[in-house]
Design a protein around this motif. Structure first.
Motif, mmCIF file in Angstrom:
data_model
loop_
_atom_site.group_PDB
_atom_site.id
_atom_site.type_symbol
_atom_site.label_atom_id
_atom_site.label_comp_id
_atom_site.label_asym_id
_atom_site.label_seq_id
_atom_site.Cartn_x
_atom_site.Cartn_y
_atom_site.Cartn_z
ATOM 1 N N LEU A 9 49.538 35.543 33.963
ATOM 2 C CA LEU A 9 50.901 36.062 33.882
ATOM 3 C C LEU A 9 51.165 37.151 34.913
ATOM 4 C CD1 LEU A 9 51.590 36.437 30.045
ATOM 5 C CD2 LEU A 9 52.372 34.628 31.573
ATOM 6 N N LEU A 10 50.159 38.001 35.157
ATOM 7 C CA LEU A 10 50.389 39.226 35.908
ATOM 8 C C LEU A 10 49.621 39.326 37.213
ATOM 9 C CD1 LEU A 10 50.153 41.733 32.919
ATOM 10 C CD2 LEU A 10 52.225 40.997 34.072
ATOM 11 N N GLY A 11 48.702 38.416 37.453
ATOM 12 C CA GLY A 11 47.841 38.539 38.625
ATOM 13 C C GLY A 11 48.577 38.332 39.936
ATOM 14 N N THR A 12 47.886 38.630 41.012
ATOM 15 C CA THR A 12 48.433 38.362 42.336
ATOM 16 C C THR A 12 48.594 36.860 42.521
ATOM 17 O OG1 THR A 12 46.218 38.244 43.298
ATOM 18 C CG2 THR A 12 47.299 40.400 43.310
ATOM 19 N N GLN A 13 49.380 36.482 43.505
ATOM 20 C CA GLN A 13 49.594 35.065 43.766
ATOM 21 C C GLN A 13 48.274 34.365 44.070
ATOM 22 O OE1 GLN A 13 52.630 33.943 43.212
ATOM 23 N NE2 GLN A 13 51.983 31.820 43.509
ATOM 24 N N ALA A 14 47.411 35.044 44.819
ATOM 25 C CA ALA A 14 46.119 34.448 45.175
ATOM 26 C C ALA A 14 45.265 34.186 43.938
ATOM 27 C CB ALA A 14 45.361 35.371 46.140
ATOM 28 N N TYR A 15 45.310 35.121 42.980
ATOM 29 C CA TYR A 15 44.499 34.970 41.765
ATOM 30 C C TYR A 15 45.060 33.863 40.870
ATOM 31 C CZ TYR A 15 40.894 36.936 38.670
ATOM 32 O OH TYR A 15 39.757 37.150 37.924
ATOM 33 N N LEU A 40 53.949 44.421 36.714
ATOM 34 C CA LEU A 40 55.155 43.634 36.455
ATOM 35 C C LEU A 40 56.444 44.301 36.922
ATOM 36 C CD1 LEU A 40 56.605 41.202 34.987
ATOM 37 C CD2 LEU A 40 56.915 42.804 33.101
ATOM 38 N N ILE A 41 56.621 45.570 36.602
ATOM 39 C CA ILE A 41 57.920 46.225 36.774
ATOM 40 C C ILE A 41 58.476 46.117 38.198
ATOM 41 C CG2 ILE A 41 59.101 48.457 36.708
ATOM 42 C CD1 ILE A 41 58.722 47.130 33.979
ATOM 43 N N PRO A 42 57.716 46.515 39.231
ATOM 44 C CA PRO A 42 58.286 46.418 40.588
ATOM 45 C C PRO A 42 58.696 44.986 40.940
ATOM 46 C CG PRO A 42 56.304 47.776 40.589
ATOM 47 C CD PRO A 42 56.364 47.114 39.257
ATOM 48 N N GLN A 43 57.863 44.019 40.544
ATOM 49 C CA GLN A 43 58.179 42.623 40.849
ATOM 50 C C GLN A 43 59.435 42.174 40.107
ATOM 51 O OE1 GLN A 43 54.961 39.928 39.953
ATOM 52 N NE2 GLN A 43 56.286 38.139 40.013
ATOM 53 N N LEU A 44 59.516 42.508 38.832
ATOM 54 C CA LEU A 44 60.656 42.084 38.014
ATOM 55 C C LEU A 44 61.969 42.669 38.524
ATOM 56 C CD1 LEU A 44 61.582 40.619 35.390
ATOM 57 C CD2 LEU A 44 61.202 42.779 34.191
ATOM 58 N N PHE A 45 61.975 43.959 38.823
ATOM 59 C CA PHE A 45 63.213 44.612 39.242
ATOM 60 C C PHE A 45 63.561 44.299 40.702
ATOM 61 C CE2 PHE A 45 62.512 48.107 35.839
ATOM 62 C CZ PHE A 45 63.003 47.243 34.870
ATOM 63 N N SER A 78 36.294 38.291 39.876
ATOM 64 C CA SER A 78 37.375 39.244 39.623
ATOM 65 C C SER A 78 38.526 38.995 40.599
ATOM 66 C CB SER A 78 36.868 40.675 39.785
ATOM 67 O OG SER A 78 36.581 40.934 41.159
ATOM 68 N N GLU A 79 39.668 39.576 40.280
ATOM 69 C CA GLU A 79 40.828 39.447 41.157
ATOM 70 C C GLU A 79 40.527 40.045 42.530
ATOM 71 O OE1 GLU A 79 45.610 39.897 40.807
ATOM 72 O OE2 GLU A 79 44.387 41.322 39.687
ATOM 73 N N THR A 80 39.832 41.174 42.556
ATOM 74 C CA THR A 80 39.490 41.822 43.821
ATOM 75 C C THR A 80 38.643 40.904 44.693
ATOM 76 O OG1 THR A 80 39.560 44.002 42.773
ATOM 77 C CG2 THR A 80 38.381 43.833 44.871
ATOM 78 N N ASN A 98 38.158 37.767 49.458
ATOM 79 C CA ASN A 98 37.627 36.539 50.069
ATOM 80 C C ASN A 98 38.714 35.744 50.761
ATOM 81 O OD1 ASN A 98 35.039 37.128 49.252
ATOM 82 N ND2 ASN A 98 35.115 35.841 47.435
ATOM 83 N N LYS A 99 39.879 35.688 50.122
ATOM 84 C CA LYS A 99 40.999 34.943 50.719
ATOM 85 C C LYS A 99 41.482 35.641 51.985
ATOM 86 C CE LYS A 99 45.218 32.512 49.350
ATOM 87 N NZ LYS A 99 44.624 31.185 49.568
ATOM 88 N N SER A 100 41.499 36.972 51.947
ATOM 89 C CA SER A 100 41.894 37.726 53.137
ATOM 90 C C SER A 100 40.904 37.512 54.270
ATOM 91 C CB SER A 100 41.994 39.222 52.798
ATOM 92 O OG SER A 100 42.976 39.456 51.827
ATOM 93 N N GLY A 101 39.595 37.459 53.915
ATOM 94 C CA GLY A 101 38.572 37.225 54.909
ATOM 95 C C GLY A 101 38.693 35.866 55.569
ATOM 96 N N ASP A 102 39.134 34.867 54.750
ATOM 97 C CA ASP A 102 39.313 33.525 55.291
ATOM 98 C C ASP A 102 40.418 33.480 56.338
ATOM 99 O OD1 ASP A 102 37.324 32.617 53.658
ATOM 100 O OD2 ASP A 102 38.682 31.863 52.099
ATOM 101 N N ASN A 103 41.363 34.436 56.213
ATOM 102 C CA ASN A 103 42.520 34.425 57.114
ATOM 103 C C ASN A 103 42.309 35.261 58.360
ATOM 104 O OD1 ASN A 103 43.991 32.792 55.355
ATOM 105 N ND2 ASN A 103 44.772 34.550 54.177
ATOM 106 N N LEU A 104 41.134 35.916 58.431
ATOM 107 C CA LEU A 104 40.886 36.742 59.614
ATOM 108 C C LEU A 104 40.577 35.877 60.830
ATOM 109 C CD1 LEU A 104 38.695 39.586 58.046
ATOM 110 C CD2 LEU A 104 41.089 39.699 58.734
#
Length: 289
Positions: A20-26, A94-99, A276-278, A283-289
């Motif tokens: 529900l709340l994780g980053t898009q990557a997670y 949630l709050i920043p994303q929702l608003f 974990s989400e981190t 890892n996803k960021s590393g793949d994009n380097l």
């Protein structure tokens, strides 16, 4: 060649919350793991999500509603200074994303009422969101009364409905008097709990075992003190054990916490620990380097 059947997925609270709340990557990571299947949760897991997330959203609603709070930004600032890390994280995910989705100005006093309405509607739809995202097994051998507290919110008077839910959910004395957590722990799964306590006594105390050992120590106190040691606060401390013991053995328990590595094998509960989400984001960021 024999095809292995795809397991049904039963989520612990942290994985369900991440969906529900994780980053898009997670979220994408878990979706890749579960495929087209609708992952399962129980009434007890749903209760834990209300306790750890929904109640915090309602608390933030009333912070935002304070007359001395002039804007969304002021509410976030007060919340950041007032509440502990886990509560802070649940809201700030949630709050920043929702608003922001509704293009609200975090510094504008005129957008405060709009924000209250948007947040109230989101909270009102929370149970519907859960039903769309997850399949509820409707299995809860603890008969947790908090899980059954209804969320009734009328758009014309949101504050009263939210306060009533928070009051009833927070009435742990009444809820405890109506649940069966003592029978669940002291009778139905007493053998398994004794085994957990024995297992914990033989483990070194380190970052991998610490969570399980804390759970086992609380279970030991319950065994020693009996039903009087079973209350909602204690239940919060042993939640992972309750989830593991009551999980359907025909489903794979999906988790991120180390404690399940010790809770699941002794009871032959299929399980899978996820990164974990981190770890996923890095890892996803590393793949994009």
């Amino acid at each position: 060649m024999e095809n292995k059947s795809i397991p049904q997925h039963f989520l612990d609270t942290s994985v369900a919350r991440s969906l529900l709340l994780g980053t898009q990557a997670y979220k994408q990571y878990f979706q890749s793991q579960f495929g087209d299947q609708s992952p399962n949760i129980s009434n007890y897991v749903q209760m834990e999500m209300k306790r750890s997330y929904l109640i915090n959203l309602i608390s933030f609603y009333f912070v935002l509603r304070l007359e001395t709070i002039n804007s969304i930004g002021d509410a976030i600032a007060l919340w950041s200074n007032r509440f502990k890390t886990s509560e802070l994280k649940a809201i700030l995910q949630l709050i920043p994303q929702l608003f922001s989705t509704h293009q609200l100005d975090f510094t504008s006093s005129s957008d405060k009422e709009k924000a209250l309405s948007i947040l109230g509607i989101y909270i009102k739809r929370f149970e519907l969101i859960l039903r769309k995202k997850f399949t509820n097994t409707n299995q809860d051998s603890t008969a947790c009364t908090r899980a059954q507290v209804p969320l009734r919110v009328e758009l014309r008077n949101m504050a009263d409905g939210l306060k009533q839910f928070a009051d009833e959910f927070g009435d742990v004395e009444t809820c405890r008097n109506q649940c069966q957590i003592d029978e669940f722990l002291l009778s139905r799964y007493s053998t398994e709990i004794e085994a957990y306590i024995q297992q914990a006594s033989q483990l070194p105390n380190n970052k991998n075992t610490r969570g399980f050992i804390k759970i086992a120590n609380n279970l030991k106190e319950i065994i020693e003190q009996g039903a009087s040691a079973c209350d909602c606060k204690r239940c919060e401390k042993i939640g992972d054990a309750v989830i593991a013991l009551d999980a359907p053995r025909t489903m794979q328990l999906e988790h991120t916490d180390n404690s399940f590595d010790y809770l699941c094998p002794p009871i032959n509960q299929p399980h899978c620990k996820h990164p974990s989400e981190t770890q996923i984001v890095i890892n996803k960021s590393g793949d994009n380097l």
